[in-house]
Motif scaffolding. Structure first.
Motif, mmCIF file in Angstrom:
data_model
loop_
_atom_site.group_PDB
_atom_site.id
_atom_site.type_symbol
_atom_site.label_atom_id
_atom_site.label_comp_id
_atom_site.label_asym_id
_atom_site.label_seq_id
_atom_site.Cartn_x
_atom_site.Cartn_y
_atom_site.Cartn_z
ATOM 1 N N ARG A 211 28.989 -30.617 -35.648
ATOM 2 C CA ARG A 211 27.566 -30.570 -36.000
ATOM 3 C C ARG A 211 27.206 -29.162 -36.444
ATOM 4 N N VAL A 212 26.348 -29.080 -37.448
ATOM 5 C CA VAL A 212 25.884 -27.795 -37.962
ATOM 6 C C VAL A 212 24.397 -27.665 -37.655
ATOM 7 N N PRO B 186 19.132 -29.524 -36.877
ATOM 8 C CA PRO B 186 20.254 -29.924 -37.735
ATOM 9 C C PRO B 186 20.128 -29.374 -39.148
ATOM 10 N N VAL B 187 21.252 -29.002 -39.731
ATOM 11 C CA VAL B 187 21.297 -28.523 -41.113
ATOM 12 C C VAL B 187 21.832 -29.660 -41.977
ATOM 13 N N TYR B 188 21.007 -30.123 -42.894
ATOM 14 C CA TYR B 188 21.371 -31.249 -43.754
ATOM 15 C C TYR B 188 22.009 -30.767 -45.061
ATOM 16 N N GLY B 189 23.035 -31.461 -45.518
ATOM 17 C CA GLY B 189 23.619 -31.187 -46.830
ATOM 18 C C GLY B 189 24.544 -29.993 -46.888
ATOM 19 N N LYS C 4 21.281 -35.514 -39.574
ATOM 20 C CA LYS C 4 21.294 -35.063 -38.180
ATOM 21 C C LYS C 4 22.239 -33.875 -37.980
ATOM 22 N N GLY C 5 22.814 -33.391 -39.092
ATOM 23 C CA GLY C 5 23.687 -32.227 -39.030
ATOM 24 C C GLY C 5 25.140 -32.528 -38.718
ATOM 25 N N VAL D 174 31.705 -23.856 -43.258
ATOM 26 C CA VAL D 174 30.516 -24.548 -43.739
ATOM 27 C C VAL D 174 29.822 -23.644 -44.744
ATOM 28 N N PHE D 175 29.298 -24.254 -45.816
ATOM 29 C CA PHE D 175 28.631 -23.485 -46.865
ATOM 30 C C PHE D 175 27.246 -24.051 -47.133
ATOM 31 N N THR D 176 26.242 -23.172 -47.148
ATOM 32 C CA THR D 176 24.905 -23.537 -47.615
ATOM 33 C C THR D 176 24.463 -22.465 -48.591
ATOM 34 N N THR D 177 23.627 -22.833 -49.532
ATOM 35 C CA THR D 177 23.218 -21.878 -50.559
ATOM 36 C C THR D 177 22.307 -20.788 -50.013
#
Length: 229
Positions: A33-34, A41-44, A61-62, A77-80
């Motif tokens: 889970r992120v 929760p971090v989506y996407g 829900k992450g 994990v990568f998010t912009t």
């Protein structure tokens, strides 16, 4: 008799090593889970294995689930907005991530990987030879691009883009309000590309005019599509 026994032993060893090899090559399932600074929760968020992005991403829900080769050593994990966070797998089957900044959730439509002969037209794909819309696509996966210090340095090399600091505009389009183009990373609309490392980028496409119209008003200043490796 001895010959038959010897052959049976050889056959047993072959079967044993074949089964062992199959087990050693069997993919491992990793779940996790992120969450952000506030445990929301971090989506996407895109899941990475050994520094490369995959098609796996977190749900609303992450949570994520991915199968990896036994030889895989790093999961990330990568998010912009938050960049990349990686940790060793170390044989674990559950790996959770807590990102130390507040994450902004972006809504978008996922796209699949496409070959060099295919152009992403927003929500569909078309052969370059079959369209006359103003589209340019640049392969930036080479070593000469990964040596750049920021994604903006890469954008400066594109003929259809003007870059001043972190300000980006697409040439040949009439600007509306904010002159910045729409950025889309792996099919997801994002508000910032600051944390994208040039070594992670596979290709960049620039859409303008009728090619960008599929994005509606958001694409009025042009669209820059970034495909990660």
């Amino acid at each position: 008799m001895k010959t038959r026994l010897f052959l049976l032993l050889i056959l047993s060893f072959i079967v044993f090593f074949d089964v062992s090899a199959q087990k050693s090559n069997k993919k491992i399932t990793i779940t996790g889970r992120v969450t952000d600074l506030y445990s929301s929760p971090v989506y996407g968020a895109l899941i990475m294995i050994d520094g490369k992005t995959t098609s796996a991403k977190t749900n609303d829900k992450g949570f994520y689930k991915i199968k990896v080769k036994p030889s895989a050593s790093q999961i990330g994990v990568f998010t912009t907005t938050l960049g990349v966070k990686e940790v060793p797998i170390n044989g674990g089957s559950v790996v959770n991530f807590n990102l130390d900044q507040v994450n902004t959730v972006f809504q978008g439509k996922e796209t699949s990987s496409v070959s060099d002969e295919v152009v992403n037209e927003g929500y569909s794909f078309a052969k370059k030879g079959s369209i006359t819309k103003p589209v340019s696509k640049t392969d930036v996966s080479g070593k000469e691009y990964s040596s750049f210090s920021s994604i903006y340095d890469v954008l400066r090399t594109l003929p259809d883009v003007n870059v001043s600091g972190s300000s980006v505009t697409v040439r040949g389009v009439g600007t509306t309000g904010n002159s910045s183009p729409l950025f889309v990373v792996n099919g997801v609309t994002v508000s910032s590309i600051n944390t994208i490392n040039p070594s992670m980028v596979k290709s960049i496409e620039v859409l303008k005019g009728s090619a960008a119209s599929i994005y509606g008003v958001q694409g009025a200043n042009g669209v820059i599509l970034i495909q990660l490796k």
